[in-house]
Design a protein around this motif. Sequence first.
Motif, PDB file in Angstrom:
ATOM      1  N   LYS A 165       0.831  -1.204   0.000  1.00 52.27           N
ATOM      2  CA  LYS A 165       0.000   0.000   0.000  1.00 52.27           C
ATOM      3  C   LYS A 165       0.868   1.257   0.000  1.00 52.27           C
ATOM      4  O   LYS A 165       0.593   2.214  -0.726  1.00 52.27           O
ATOM      5  N   SER A 181      -6.467  14.324  -2.972  1.00 50.49           N
ATOM      6  CA  SER A 181      -7.179  13.118  -3.422  1.00 50.49           C
ATOM      7  C   SER A 181      -6.248  11.955  -3.724  1.00 50.49           C
ATOM      8  O   SER A 181      -6.715  10.845  -3.994  1.00 50.49           O
ATOM      9  N   SER A 182      -4.930  12.192  -3.697  1.00 48.25           N
ATOM     10  CA  SER A 182      -4.000  11.160  -4.142  1.00 48.25           C
ATOM     11  C   SER A 182      -4.076   9.895  -3.289  1.00 48.25           C
ATOM     12  O   SER A 182      -3.984   8.781  -3.806  1.00 48.25           O
ATOM     13  N   ARG A 184      -6.662   8.663  -1.689  1.00 49.24           N
ATOM     14  CA  ARG A 184      -7.884   7.930  -2.041  1.00 49.24           C
ATOM     15  C   ARG A 184      -7.722   7.194  -3.377  1.00 49.24           C
ATOM     16  O   ARG A 184      -8.154   6.051  -3.524  1.00 49.24           O
ATOM     17  N   ILE A 185      -7.092   7.889  -4.343  1.00 51.43           N
ATOM     18  CA  ILE A 185      -6.857   7.266  -5.644  1.00 51.43           C
ATOM     19  C   ILE A 185      -5.955   6.046  -5.496  1.00 51.43           C
ATOM     20  O   ILE A 185      -6.216   4.974  -6.054  1.00 51.43           O
ATOM     21  N   MET A 187      -5.435   4.163  -2.851  1.00 47.37           N
ATOM     22  CA  MET A 187      -6.108   3.066  -2.150  1.00 47.37           C
ATOM     23  C   MET A 187      -7.093   2.345  -3.063  1.00 47.37           C
ATOM     24  O   MET A 187      -7.226   1.122  -3.019  1.00 47.37           O
ATOM     25  N   LYS A 188      -7.789   3.110  -3.900  1.00 49.24           N
ATOM     26  CA  LYS A 188      -8.747   2.492  -4.832  1.00 49.24           C
ATOM     27  C   LYS A 188      -8.014   1.585  -5.812  1.00 49.24           C
ATOM     28  O   LYS A 188      -8.426   0.438  -6.042  1.00 49.24           O
ATOM     29  N   ARG A 189      -6.930   2.080  -6.387  1.00 46.73           N
ATOM     30  CA  ARG A 189      -6.151   1.270  -7.323  1.00 46.73           C
ATOM     31  C   ARG A 189      -5.567   0.044  -6.624  1.00 46.73           C
ATOM     32  O   ARG A 189      -5.559  -1.057  -7.178  1.00 46.73           O
ATOM     33  N   GLU A 191      -6.708  -1.539  -3.945  1.00 40.56           N
ATOM     34  CA  GLU A 191      -7.771  -2.506  -3.642  1.00 40.56           C
ATOM     35  C   GLU A 191      -8.168  -3.286  -4.883  1.00 40.56           C
ATOM     36  O   GLU A 191      -8.513  -4.471  -4.805  1.00 40.56           O
ATOM     37  N   GLU A 192      -8.111  -2.626  -6.054  1.00 41.13           N
ATOM     38  CA  GLU A 192      -8.433  -3.313  -7.306  1.00 41.13           C
ATOM     39  C   GLU A 192      -7.379  -4.368  -7.650  1.00 41.13           C
ATOM     40  O   GLU A 192      -7.683  -5.363  -8.301  1.00 41.13           O
ATOM     41  N   LYS A 197      -6.815  -9.672  -0.772  1.00 42.67           N
ATOM     42  CA  LYS A 197      -7.028  -8.745   0.361  1.00 42.67           C
ATOM     43  C   LYS A 197      -6.059  -8.991   1.514  1.00 42.67           C
ATOM     44  O   LYS A 197      -6.434  -8.865   2.679  1.00 42.67           O
ATOM     45  N   TRP A 213      -8.766  -2.902 -15.892  1.00 40.30           N
ATOM     46  CA  TRP A 213      -8.622  -1.463 -16.124  1.00 40.30           C
ATOM     47  C   TRP A 213      -8.816  -1.110 -17.593  1.00 40.30           C
ATOM     48  O   TRP A 213      -9.383  -0.072 -17.913  1.00 40.30           O
TER      49      TRP A 213
END
Length: 225
Positions: A165, A181-182, A184-185, A187-189, A191-192, A197, A213
């Motif tokens: 991470k 916002s970096s 959040r971006i 973490m989203k990437r 998690e994908e 997990k 993607w």
Amino acid sequence: MGAVIGKVEPTEMVWLPESKIEAKMVQAMQRRASQGSSMKSFNTIILKFPKIDESFRKCKSIFEQFDEDSNGVIDRDELRKCFQKLDISFSEEDINDIFEACDINEDLVMKFSEFIVLLCLVYLLDPAALLAKSKIGTPNLEATFEPLVDAFVFLDKNKDGYVSKSEMVQAINETTGGERSSGRIAMKRFEEMDWDKNGMVNFKEFLFAFTRWIGIDEAEDEEDE
């Protein structure tokens, strides 16, 4: 994917691969990481999406060539014949391991997106085998898969064969300049990519995320309907 065996630093984990094929992936990626990466930011990776998507779709001819019964999937026997034709010198155990590793749905057959991941792993593990492209009349597979290896090396800052991470946050920050916002971006990437997990991403997980993607999975779903 990997098991934690202890801490090196408060934020660093040491991971052991859970399978022989994962161990080989990690070792091959560590060797490749010693050459460095041409990627300068995560945006560089994103800008390559259309070209890689086009290259992936050219690989459809390989998939169809080895889908002998034309049922839209490749089974284990068809994959074995594929390897034989390409003179890929994997043992029977390696073939079974890589098939199981890429059979993400565990349905004992390989869809096109899974086959792309498998080809890219073979490229990482044995580049010479896939570069003998004249045998299957394929496009330039090095140009197709090397950017993906290069992208993973860029993300894997400590060159241990996994992306954490914190490494993903660092990669996104290099692109966004630390914008609010970096995180959040990133973490989203992440998690994908982190399919199981467990907080660490190996090359196979990165590849499966990448096919999503650029929309390979969606295209397959549309064909199935």
